[in-house]
Design a protein around this motif. Structure first.
Motif, PDB file in Angstrom:
ATOM      1  N   LEU A   4       2.595  10.998 -10.360  1.00  0.00           N
ATOM      2  CA  LEU A   4       1.384  10.592  -9.645  1.00  0.00           C
ATOM      3  C   LEU A   4       1.351  11.289  -8.295  1.00  0.00           C
ATOM      4  O   LEU A   4       2.332  11.268  -7.547  1.00  0.00           O
ATOM      5  N   LEU A   5       0.218  11.904  -7.973  1.00  0.00           N
ATOM      6  CA  LEU A   5       0.012  12.502  -6.652  1.00  0.00           C
ATOM      7  C   LEU A   5      -0.898  11.577  -5.851  1.00  0.00           C
ATOM      8  O   LEU A   5      -2.010  11.261  -6.276  1.00  0.00           O
ATOM      9  N   SER A  18      -8.610   1.936   2.861  1.00  0.00           N
ATOM     10  CA  SER A  18      -8.349   2.895   1.778  1.00  0.00           C
ATOM     11  C   SER A  18      -6.847   3.083   1.559  1.00  0.00           C
ATOM     12  O   SER A  18      -6.396   3.208   0.410  1.00  0.00           O
ATOM     13  N   ARG A  19      -6.070   3.083   2.629  1.00  0.00           N
ATOM     14  CA  ARG A  19      -4.612   3.191   2.479  1.00  0.00           C
ATOM     15  C   ARG A  19      -4.037   1.935   1.837  1.00  0.00           C
ATOM     16  O   ARG A  19      -3.100   2.011   1.023  1.00  0.00           O
ATOM     17  N   HIS A  20      -4.564   0.785   2.221  1.00  0.00           N
ATOM     18  CA  HIS A  20      -4.100  -0.477   1.623  1.00  0.00           C
ATOM     19  C   HIS A  20      -4.302  -0.445   0.119  1.00  0.00           C
ATOM     20  O   HIS A  20      -3.409  -0.814  -0.659  1.00  0.00           O
ATOM     21  N   LEU A  21      -5.469   0.029  -0.305  1.00  0.00           N
ATOM     22  CA  LEU A  21      -5.768   0.071  -1.730  1.00  0.00           C
ATOM     23  C   LEU A  21      -4.960   1.146  -2.461  1.00  0.00           C
ATOM     24  O   LEU A  21      -4.533   0.938  -3.603  1.00  0.00           O
ATOM     25  N   SER A  22      -4.718   2.274  -1.812  1.00  0.00           N
ATOM     26  CA  SER A  22      -3.907   3.304  -2.457  1.00  0.00           C
ATOM     27  C   SER A  22      -2.454   2.839  -2.594  1.00  0.00           C
ATOM     28  O   SER A  22      -1.791   3.133  -3.594  1.00  0.00           O
ATOM     29  N   PHE A  25      -2.377   0.587  -5.511  1.00  0.00           N
ATOM     30  CA  PHE A  25      -2.419   1.396  -6.725  1.00  0.00           C
ATOM     31  C   PHE A  25      -1.030   1.928  -7.058  1.00  0.00           C
ATOM     32  O   PHE A  25      -0.596   1.860  -8.209  1.00  0.00           O
ATOM     33  N   VAL A  26      -0.341   2.454  -6.062  1.00  0.00           N
ATOM     34  CA  VAL A  26       0.990   3.032  -6.281  1.00  0.00           C
ATOM     35  C   VAL A  26       1.965   1.973  -6.786  1.00  0.00           C
ATOM     36  O   VAL A  26       2.741   2.221  -7.722  1.00  0.00           O
ATOM     37  N   GLN A  27       1.939   0.792  -6.186  1.00  0.00           N
ATOM     38  CA  GLN A  27       2.837  -0.279  -6.612  1.00  0.00           C
ATOM     39  C   GLN A  27       2.622  -0.624  -8.079  1.00  0.00           C
ATOM     40  O   GLN A  27       3.574  -0.787  -8.852  1.00  0.00           O
ATOM     41  N   ASN A  28       1.347  -0.734  -8.473  1.00  0.00           N
ATOM     42  CA  ASN A  28       1.046  -1.070  -9.857  1.00  0.00           C
ATOM     43  C   ASN A  28       1.367   0.085 -10.789  1.00  0.00           C
ATOM     44  O   ASN A  28       1.818  -0.124 -11.920  1.00  0.00           O
ATOM     45  N   TRP A  29       1.146   1.309 -10.321  1.00  0.00           N
ATOM     46  CA  TRP A  29       1.460   2.478 -11.136  1.00  0.00           C
ATOM     47  C   TRP A  29       2.966   2.546 -11.392  1.00  0.00           C
ATOM     48  O   TRP A  29       3.392   2.870 -12.508  1.00  0.00           O
ATOM     49  N   VAL A 202      -8.267  -2.888  -8.313  1.00  0.00           N
ATOM     50  CA  VAL A 202      -7.213  -1.888  -8.497  1.00  0.00           C
ATOM     51  C   VAL A 202      -6.233  -2.354  -9.572  1.00  0.00           C
ATOM     52  O   VAL A 202      -5.870  -1.594 -10.487  1.00  0.00           O
ATOM     53  N   ARG A 203      -5.807  -3.604  -9.478  1.00  0.00           N
ATOM     54  CA  ARG A 203      -4.847  -4.127 -10.450  1.00  0.00           C
ATOM     55  C   ARG A 203      -5.405  -4.118 -11.863  1.00  0.00           C
ATOM     56  O   ARG A 203      -4.664  -3.918 -12.836  1.00  0.00           O
ATOM     57  N   SER A 204      -6.704  -4.323 -11.976  1.00  0.00           N
ATOM     58  CA  SER A 204      -7.325  -4.363 -13.299  1.00  0.00           C
ATOM     59  C   SER A 204      -7.234  -3.030 -14.025  1.00  0.00           C
ATOM     60  O   SER A 204      -7.365  -2.965 -15.247  1.00  0.00           O
ATOM     61  N   GLN A 205      -7.018  -1.950 -13.272  1.00  0.00           N
ATOM     62  CA  GLN A 205      -6.895  -0.633 -13.892  1.00  0.00           C
ATOM     63  C   GLN A 205      -5.619  -0.504 -14.713  1.00  0.00           C
ATOM     64  O   GLN A 205      -5.485   0.420 -15.527  1.00  0.00           O
TER      65      GLN A 205
END
Length: 209
Positions: A4-5, A18-22, A25-29, A202-205
């Motif tokens: 993941l980049l 936007s950083r909070h959401l990214s 995303f990384v944590q869930n990824w 984000v988590r739903s993804q």
């Protein structure tokens, strides 16, 4: 092993939506890809420069004909292209600046949009070369610019990013937008309350049937 980049472009750190959401995303990824690799590129601290005539000349010179100076001019671009190629998936934290993307993100795009590298004109028809990739764009804006809103026509972030990455071959894209950040910044809305539905989006993804 999946890679993941992560690319962030907000000038703020702890207060950036936007950083909070990214980060979410990384944590869930990572949970979904325990053996995966994460590459992080913070554009605010990357020191990217504008494309100049020397860069353009080097980019349009065949690799085996480039001088030492031309190769040096493309060093940063080559590094960023290496990150793009190494990753299977991209996530972008993107704040809206003046109805468009931050200037640092545009600088990054100018560095990686290179003929023969991320797109070609073989046969006179443009062809994206970053195929088999997918991208998620996490956009934060001060106001509401979603389709159907009064200010929707001012949103040049999603159309631009969709067009650019589609041109480069990345057509598997998702856009999640957190509009109304200005109300949080002015203390009119509780930050945690505002973030919750966007964090859930984000988590739903990562929810599988």
């Amino acid at each position: 092993m999946s890679t993941l980049l992560v690319i962030n472009s907000s000038p703020f750190q702890e207060t950036s939506v936007s950083r909070h959401l990214s980060e979410e995303f990384v944590q869930n990824w990572k949970q979904a890809n325990p053996n995966g690799r994460v590459i992080t590129r913070d554009l605010i601290s990357s020191g990217l420069k504008t494309v100049d005539a020397a860069w353009v000349g080097a980019a349009f010179t065949p690799d085996d004909a480039r001088t030492a100076e031309q190769k040096q001019a493309l060093e940063v671009s080559d590094m960023l292209l290496g990150e793009l190629r190494a990753a299977d998936e991209y996530v972008f934290g993107v704040p809206m600046h003046n109805f468009s993307v931050p200037s640092v993100l545009k600088l990054w795009i100018d560095q990686i949009a290179r003929v023969g590298e991320t797109f070609s004109y073989d046969g006179g028809t443009p062809k994206g070369l970053l195929t088999g990739k997918k991208a998620t764009f996490l956009i934060a804006s001060g106001g509401a610019y979603d389709a159907g809103t009064v200010m929707a026509s001012y949103n040049h972030v999603e159309p631009y990013l969709r067009s650019v990455f589609g041109f480069l071959g990345v057509t598997d894209t998702k856009f999640l937008t957190a509009g109304g950040v200005s109300a949080v910044n002015h203390g009119k809305v509780d930050r945690a309350t505002f973030l919750q539905p966007h964090v859930e989006a984000v988590r739903s993804q990562f929810v599988t049937a």
